[in-house]
Design a protein around this motif. Structure first.
Motif, PDB file in Angstrom:
ATOM      1  N   LYS A  28       0.832  -1.208   0.000  1.00 39.22           N
ATOM      2  CA  LYS A  28       0.000   0.000   0.000  1.00 39.22           C
ATOM      3  C   LYS A  28       0.863   1.252   0.000  1.00 39.22           C
ATOM      4  O   LYS A  28       0.593   2.219  -0.723  1.00 39.22           O
ATOM      5  N   ASP A  29       1.925   1.222   0.799  1.00 35.21           N
ATOM      6  CA  ASP A  29       2.825   2.374   0.849  1.00 35.21           C
ATOM      7  C   ASP A  29       3.549   2.555  -0.479  1.00 35.21           C
ATOM      8  O   ASP A  29       3.729   3.692  -0.940  1.00 35.21           O
ATOM      9  N   GLU A  30       3.968   1.442  -1.085  1.00 35.20           N
ATOM     10  CA  GLU A  30       4.630   1.531  -2.391  1.00 35.20           C
ATOM     11  C   GLU A  30       3.729   2.203  -3.412  1.00 35.20           C
ATOM     12  O   GLU A  30       4.190   3.019  -4.219  1.00 35.20           O
ATOM     13  N   ASN A  34       3.826   6.429  -4.531  1.00 33.45           N
ATOM     14  CA  ASN A  34       4.287   6.460  -5.922  1.00 33.45           C
ATOM     15  C   ASN A  34       5.743   6.030  -6.056  1.00 33.45           C
ATOM     16  O   ASN A  34       6.398   6.310  -7.061  1.00 33.45           O
ATOM     17  N   GLN A  35       6.231   5.333  -5.045  1.00 31.36           N
ATOM     18  CA  GLN A  35       7.602   4.821  -5.087  1.00 31.36           C
ATOM     19  C   GLN A  35       7.747   3.762  -6.173  1.00 31.36           C
ATOM     20  O   GLN A  35       8.751   3.716  -6.883  1.00 31.36           O
ATOM     21  N   ILE A  36       6.740   2.906  -6.291  1.00 35.13           N
ATOM     22  CA  ILE A  36       6.717   1.850  -7.296  1.00 35.13           C
ATOM     23  C   ILE A  36       5.534   2.119  -8.224  1.00 35.13           C
ATOM     24  O   ILE A  36       4.392   2.209  -7.773  1.00 35.13           O
ATOM     25  N   GLY A  37       5.813   2.209  -9.515  1.00 31.70           N
ATOM     26  CA  GLY A  37       4.814   2.739 -10.434  1.00 31.70           C
ATOM     27  C   GLY A  37       3.910   1.747 -11.131  1.00 31.70           C
ATOM     28  O   GLY A  37       2.914   2.153 -11.743  1.00 31.70           O
ATOM     29  N   TYR A  38       4.195   0.444 -11.068  1.00 28.37           N
ATOM     30  CA  TYR A  38       3.388  -0.477 -11.874  1.00 28.37           C
ATOM     31  C   TYR A  38       1.946  -0.554 -11.380  1.00 28.37           C
ATOM     32  O   TYR A  38       1.030  -0.874 -12.159  1.00 28.37           O
ATOM     33  N   TYR A  39       1.714  -0.258 -10.096  1.00 31.89           N
ATOM     34  CA  TYR A  39       0.357  -0.309  -9.548  1.00 31.89           C
ATOM     35  C   TYR A  39      -0.613   0.601 -10.314  1.00 31.89           C
ATOM     36  O   TYR A  39      -1.802   0.305 -10.415  1.00 31.89           O
ATOM     37  N   LYS A  40      -0.107   1.709 -10.836  1.00 29.31           N
ATOM     38  CA  LYS A  40      -0.972   2.700 -11.478  1.00 29.31           C
ATOM     39  C   LYS A  40      -0.937   2.643 -12.998  1.00 29.31           C
ATOM     40  O   LYS A  40      -1.596   3.440 -13.667  1.00 29.31           O
ATOM     41  N   LEU A 385       4.204  -8.827  -2.778  1.00 28.23           N
ATOM     42  CA  LEU A 385       3.892  -9.337  -1.444  1.00 28.23           C
ATOM     43  C   LEU A 385       4.995 -10.264  -0.937  1.00 28.23           C
ATOM     44  O   LEU A 385       5.415 -10.177   0.220  1.00 28.23           O
ATOM     45  N   MET A 386       5.468 -11.147  -1.808  1.00 34.08           N
ATOM     46  CA  MET A 386       6.554 -12.050  -1.419  1.00 34.08           C
ATOM     47  C   MET A 386       7.807 -11.268  -1.052  1.00 34.08           C
ATOM     48  O   MET A 386       8.491 -11.578  -0.067  1.00 34.08           O
ATOM     49  N   GLY A 387       8.128 -10.244  -1.837  1.00 32.46           N
ATOM     50  CA  GLY A 387       9.313  -9.430  -1.550  1.00 32.46           C
ATOM     51  C   GLY A 387       9.213  -8.724  -0.209  1.00 32.46           C
ATOM     52  O   GLY A 387      10.190  -8.634   0.537  1.00 32.46           O
ATOM     53  N   ALA A 388       7.999  -8.242   0.099  1.00 38.70           N
ATOM     54  CA  ALA A 388       7.795  -7.576   1.384  1.00 38.70           C
ATOM     55  C   ALA A 388       7.990  -8.549   2.541  1.00 38.70           C
ATOM     56  O   ALA A 388       8.602  -8.214   3.559  1.00 38.70           O
TER      57      ALA A 388
END
Length: 414
Positions: A28-30, A34-40, A385-388
């Motif tokens: 959620k924080d990523e 906007n730290q990680i952009g693939y979500y958007k 999720l696995m990385g987290a």
């Protein structure tokens, strides 16, 4: 629609709940930071479709992809899955490896006057890509400052070496967001632009991805968290995940998954420990006759994911013929091959479950652009999720960069 089923025990304990809550907080924080952009990307990439309206794509009947790894695998996955269901899709040729035999063979297939050339590299200086680009330019005699300028497109990071090359020749350029890594980039310009020009329904691919990611963040895809948690808590003893895909045209997806999983999750964690989950991609029913023995009778250090398609959209049937000496197989006569391959998937899955191996299953009701967008985002979210949970940097690739550095040094000595 995609259906998800799990056949593994996950205890409802405070410890497991904490693992899932912490991982969810990280992703959620990523996204929100906007730290990680693939979500958007599913929403942000819609603007690319508007830009493409400015290009007369009808003049092209052939799409040439010059890229490697994250710059080609995602495109190839979607192309191979949807091609049987998209009769008017244009021919797509891939230059993605340094093999001189394959390069030479593919060069002979190019129809220069009907081709759109896509040079794809996030860094802009990938040696395989630049070497092949030089070869294509020389062989096809591309006039980048003249008549061929409008058929060559660059997809890269803003201000990269490739971007400077494109600007020098006034080529059409599409940029990859800085916060999107190559292996997570298929729903960016990397995949959206060439797939749209190839004739695929990219808008519904993005729509399917957006619907899934919205559902996930609204709490509607708990099976993802549960799967990640189970794989994490068992990662030391069951560190191999086998993706068993029951359709030949899912092979591109399995290869994309192998890169996504391997490059993202094989790391040194924040405590200095070497961690990771090893991905293996198999195709059913072919690999039932090779790898299944190892899964069942060999070390139980694997989990297995089965992917199947309920309705492949092809009703090819087994003829009602009895063959001398092998009459015992006549029970399958008049049944469809779709029925046969799904029965093989079910039987194989049952055998693995009965062998006390962790199994989960993903089923397509049928192949649609929306379902393809959903499965892409499914695996990207699962990877995050696995990385987290593993407490690693999911998005870098120091091992790959080391190999590049050694390659450059070795070549410079020659």
């Amino acid at each position: 629609m995609l259906t998800f089923q799990k056949y593994f025990p996950l205890e409802d304990t405070p410890e497991n709940a904490s693992i899932m809550q912490s991982a969810m907080a990280v992703v959620k924080d990523e996204m929100q930071s906007n730290q990680i952009g693939y979500y958007k990307l599913p929403s942000n990439s819609l603007s690319l479709l508007e830009r493409l309206k400015e290009i007369d794509s009808g003049v092209f009947t052939q799409i040439i992809i010059i890229g490697i790894g994250g710059s080609s695998l995602g495109i190839k996955a979607i192309d191979s899955i949807l091609r049987p269901y998209t009769p008017n899709a244009k021919e797509v040729l891939y230059f993605e490896n340094s093999d001189p035999i394959t390069i030479s063979e593919t060069l002979t297939k190019i129809k220069k006057d009907k081709a759109a050339f896509f040079i794809i590299s996030k860094s802009g200086s990938t040696i395989e890509t630049t070497s092949i680009l030089k070869t294509v330019i020389a062989t096809c005699k591309l006039d980048l400052d003249g008549v061929d300028r409008k058929r060559v497109f660059a997809i890269t990071d803003k201000d990269s070496a490739l971007s400077k090359f494109a600007q020098h020749h006034n080529l059409k350029e599409f940029n990859i967001p800085d916060n999107v890594g190559g292996r997570f980039s298929v729903l960016s310009a990397v995949g959206v632009v060439p797939l749209q020009m190839a004739g695929y329904d990219v808008q519904n691919i993005l729509k399917g991805a957006q619907e899934f990611i919205t559902s996930f963040f609204e709490g509607g895809e708990n099976h993802l968290l549960e799967k990640a948690c189970y794989m994490y808590i068992n990662s030391k003893n069951h560190g191999i995940n086998v993706l068993f895909s029951y359709a030949d045209h899912l092979e591109g997806l399995t290869k994309w998954y192998v890169q996504l999983w391997g490059e993202s999750l094989g790391k040194i964690d924040f405590n200095g420990n070497r961690v990771g989950l090893t991905p293996i991609g198999l195709i059913g029913s072919v690999d039932q006759h090779s790898f299944l023995e190892l899964i069942i009778e060999g070390p139980h250090d694997k989990s297995v994911t089965f992917i199947s398609i309920k309705d492949a959209g092809n009703n090819l049937k087994i003829p009602d013929i009895s063959l001398y000496g092998i009459e015992k197989t006549d029970f399958i006569n008049n049944q469809s091959f779709n029925t046969l391959i799904n029965a093989q998937c079910d039987a194989t899955m049952q055998s693995v479950i009965q062998s006390d191996i962790a199994v989960d299953a993903i089923s397509f009701d049928k192949v649609t652009p929306g379902n393809i967008g959903a499965i892409i985002i499914y695996y990207e979210l699962l990877t995050s999720l696995m990385g987290a949970m593993l407490m690693i940097n999911t998005y870098n690739q120091p091992g790959v960069e080391l190999g590049k550095e050694i390659l450059y040094k070795n070549l410079e000595k020659n």
